[in-house]
Design an enzyme around this catalytic site. Structure first.
Site, short mmCIF file in Angstrom:
data_model
loop_
_atom_site.label_atom_id
_atom_site.label_comp_id
_atom_site.label_asym_id
_atom_site.label_seq_id
_atom_site.Cartn_x
_atom_site.Cartn_y
_atom_site.Cartn_z
N HIS A 1 0.87 -1.19 0.00
CA HIS A 1 0.00 0.00 0.00
C HIS A 1 0.90 1.24 0.00
CE1 HIS A 1 -3.45 2.43 0.68
NE2 HIS A 1 -3.80 2.08 1.91
N HIS B 1 -2.17 -2.20 -9.62
CA HIS B 1 -3.18 -1.62 -8.73
C HIS B 1 -4.40 -2.53 -8.72
CE1 HIS B 1 -5.85 1.31 -6.89
NE2 HIS B 1 -4.76 1.95 -6.52
N ASP C 1 2.46 5.76 -6.52
CA ASP C 1 3.70 5.71 -5.75
C ASP C 1 4.95 5.80 -6.62
OD1 ASP C 1 2.69 5.54 -3.14
OD2 ASP C 1 2.17 3.44 -3.43
N1 CMC Z 1 5.17 -6.11 -10.64
C1 CMC Z 1 5.09 -7.25 -11.32
N2 CMC Z 1 3.96 -7.97 -11.46
C2 CMC Z 1 2.87 -7.49 -10.85
C3 CMC Z 1 2.87 -6.32 -10.11
C4 CMC Z 1 4.08 -5.60 -10.00
N3 CMC Z 1 4.16 -4.48 -9.33
N4 CMC Z 1 1.64 -6.11 -9.62
C5 CMC Z 1 0.87 -7.12 -10.00
N5 CMC Z 1 1.61 -7.98 -10.76
C6 CMC Z 1 1.15 -9.23 -11.35
C7 CMC Z 1 0.98 -10.28 -10.26
O1 CMC Z 1 2.17 -10.99 -10.05
C8 CMC Z 1 -0.13 -11.12 -10.83
O2 CMC Z 1 0.43 -11.95 -11.81
P1 CMC Z 1 -0.14 -13.45 -12.06
O3 CMC Z 1 -1.56 -13.25 -12.50
O4 CMC Z 1 0.77 -14.00 -13.09
O5 CMC Z 1 -0.04 -14.13 -10.72
C9 CMC Z 1 -1.02 -10.12 -11.55
O6 CMC Z 1 -0.16 -9.02 -11.87
C10 CMC Z 1 -2.18 -9.62 -10.69
O7 CMC Z 1 -1.66 -9.09 -9.49
P2 CMC Z 1 -2.34 -9.25 -8.07
O8 CMC Z 1 -1.28 -9.30 -7.02
O9 CMC Z 1 -3.35 -10.34 -8.08
O10 CMC Z 1 -3.11 -7.89 -7.95
P3 CMC Z 1 -3.75 -7.30 -6.63
O11 CMC Z 1 -4.90 -6.49 -7.07
O12 CMC Z 1 -3.99 -8.36 -5.61
O13 CMC Z 1 -2.56 -6.39 -6.06
C11 CMC Z 1 -1.07 -4.62 -5.77
C12 CMC Z 1 -2.41 -5.05 -6.34
C13 CMC Z 1 -1.01 -3.11 -5.76
C14 CMC Z 1 -0.94 -5.12 -4.33
C15 CMC Z 1 0.04 -5.22 -6.63
O14 CMC Z 1 -0.06 -4.72 -7.96
C16 CMC Z 1 1.43 -4.93 -6.08
O15 CMC Z 1 1.89 -5.67 -5.20
N6 CMC Z 1 2.11 -3.85 -6.59
C17 CMC Z 1 3.41 -3.47 -6.05
C18 CMC Z 1 3.23 -2.66 -4.77
C19 CMC Z 1 2.69 -1.27 -5.05
O16 CMC Z 1 3.17 -0.55 -5.91
N7 CMC Z 1 1.71 -0.86 -4.23
C20 CMC Z 1 1.10 0.48 -4.32
C21 CMC Z 1 -0.34 0.40 -4.76
S1 CMC Z 1 -1.02 1.95 -5.30
C22 CMC Z 1 -0.97 3.04 -3.97
C23 CMC Z 1 -1.56 2.54 -2.73
O17 CMC Z 1 -2.66 2.02 -2.70
O18 CMC Z 1 -0.93 2.69 -1.71
#
Ligand code: CMC
Length: 414
Positions: A257, A296, A350
């Site tokens: 987050h 996201h 971010d």
């Molecule tokens: N880098 C590489 N691959 C990614 C990333 C990333 N940053 N984010 C998602 N993916 C891939 C993930 O591995 C998954 O792949 P697969 O379907 O092959 O398993 C697919 O995309 C879907 O991801 P998810 O984890 O199921 O998506 P989610 O909605 O559960 O998670 C998230 C969203 C923000 C937690 C995630 O994108 C993430 O961990 N991003 C990196 C951390 C980040 O930048 N967080 C800030 C979010 S925005 C500001 C805020 O809210 O604070």
């Protein structure tokens, strides 16, 4: 007991218990039971009038106004008024909010003493969470919030205090850990200018104040993100605003987050130079590691806050001699988009905030505190919305453990 008729909505035929006859009302639709929705991705649990997000199109509006228009034209104080009152203020209304916030910038002496007692190597988000909680000890109004008119008025008063005092907590914790004297807030400055004044002990340039002000606008609210949800869960128990904000700060801290902005800067430092971008990012992608600042839960298109921040980060990086940082960020973006754009992975808020905060002279481990300083306004607004139409938030868990397990005496356990 006389025969009494009450309505029930489950049993279709009348049942007589002792002298009481239970006669069902007309059939009503009974939900088929809770659905399993891991991560609550498909569950709507609250209504809000503050921000609207269209994740597919990459749209974010505060009270119907596009985030880009607010970033270009508004101020943080005006945005706070908009979120809390669902309308733009007149000049008199805005002046009123500014004065009310300024009157609340100062924190009690006991809180300065508490900061002095903190270890200098404390993680700033731990310090902030503790200090936000401690403010309740010095607010006689702390438990006055509630769902009636008086309770809502108290929640609004507390919100004002929390938004006004958070910058003082962060800046003076940062001074303490460097062994510097505290700088008291300047009540003639706006929130962004006052924060930089306390942080650095000198009045910032207009460009620096405006830069921070824009970051505060962009981070102020964002639907039911994890920390906002956490705040609403807490206030929905009719706890208090300080407890709700403490919950929210703790939730924001995580690297999935608000903590992601710090991780982006750590990544940029680790990469170090443009020529290493490609091997670093491709290596991470091959190992299926997350690239922080991308992806996201809601946006499957470019995060509109990142669109604005990208342009802004380029400008401020140029002005402050940090273009290398911006160029590396852009290089990372190109490689991630080539590999992941078709899966809806784009830069989030971010990603370019890291370069922006760095160029504003803010230390990496304070980045998430910057996010909290702004989002405090959204958290408070959501808590007021929750109180206005409250219902305990209490989802269910799917039990996956055993049933009918024997109780084994201690001596017989292995
Ligand atoms: N880098 C590489 N691959 C990614 C990333 C990333 N940053 N984010 C998602 N993916 C891939 C993930 O591995 C998954 O792949 P697969 O379907 O092959 O398993 C697919 O995309 C879907 O991801 P998810 O984890 O199921 O998506 P989610 O909605 O559960 O998670 C998230 C969203 C923000 C937690 C995630 O994108 C993430 O961990 N991003 C990196 C951390 C980040 O930048 N967080 C800030 C979010 S925005 C500001 C805020 O809210 O604070």
């Amino acid at each position: 007991m006389n025969s009494t008729t009450v309505s029930a909505n489950i049993t279709p035929t009348p049942v007589t218990i002792s002298t009481m006859t239970i006669t069902p009302a007309a059939p009503v639709s009974v939900p088929s039971g809770p659905i399993f929705d891991k991560g609550l991705a498909n569950t709507i649990v609250a209504e809000t009038q503050m921000s609207f997000i269209d994740g597919g199109k990459g749209v974010l509006e505060y009270v119907g106004i596009e985030i880009d228009a607010l970033a270009r034209n508004s101020t943080f104080e005006e945005t706070v008024y908009l979120l809390w009152n669902t309308k733009l203020p007149t000049k008199a209304e805005l002046d009123g909010l500014r004065s009310a916030l300024q009157a609340e910038y100062e924190i009690p002496d006991a809180i300065y003493d508490m900061i002095k007692s903190f270890p200098r190597d404390a993680v700033p988000m731990h310090a902030l969470r503790t200090l936000v909680s401690a403010l309740a000890l010095h607010d006689l109004d702390a438990d006055a919030c509630g769902t009636d008119a008086a309770g809502l008025a108290a929640a609004k008063r507390t919100s004002l205090r929390l938004v006004a005092k958070t910058p003082t907590l962060i800046a003076n914790f940062d001074r303490h850990r460097q062994g510097k004297a505290f700088v008291r807030p300047n009540t003639s400055f706006d929130i962004a200018t006052n924060f930089l004044w306390m942080l650095n002990g000198e009045k910032p340039t207009e460009a620096m104040s405006r830069g921070l002000d824009i970051c505060l606008i962009l981070h102020a609210d964002h639907g039911l993100n994890a920390s906002t949800f956490a705040a609403r869960v807490t206030i929905a128990t009719l706890s208090d605003m300080y407890s709700a904000m403490t919950t929210a700060v703790g939730t924001l801290k995580g690297p999935l987050h608000g903590g992601a902005n710090e991780e982006v800067m750590i990544m940029l430092d680790e990469i170090g130079s443009m020529d290493k971008v490609e091997s670093f990012v491709k290596g991470k992608l091959e190992r299926k590691e997350l690239i922080m600042g991308f992806g996201h839960r809601v946006y499957k298109a470019y995060d509109p806050r990142a669109t604005y921040l990208k342009t802004f980060a380029k400008q401020i990086a140029t002005d402050t001699g940090n273009l290398n940082l911006f160029n590396m960020s852009q290089g990372i973006e190109e490689i991630v988009l080539a590999a992941k754009a078709d899966k809806g992975i784009f830069p989030n808020v971010d990603f370019y905030s890291a370069t922006t905060y760095h160029c504003l002279g803010i230390k990496t481990d304070l980045f998430t505190c910057m996010f909290a300083m702004s989002r405090m306004s959204g958290w408070c607004g959501h808590c007021i919305e929750q109180l206005q139409d409250n219902r305990l938030i209490r989802p269910q868990a799917k039990y996956t453990g055993p049933h009918a397990a024997p109780y084994v005496a201690t001596a017989d356990r292995r």
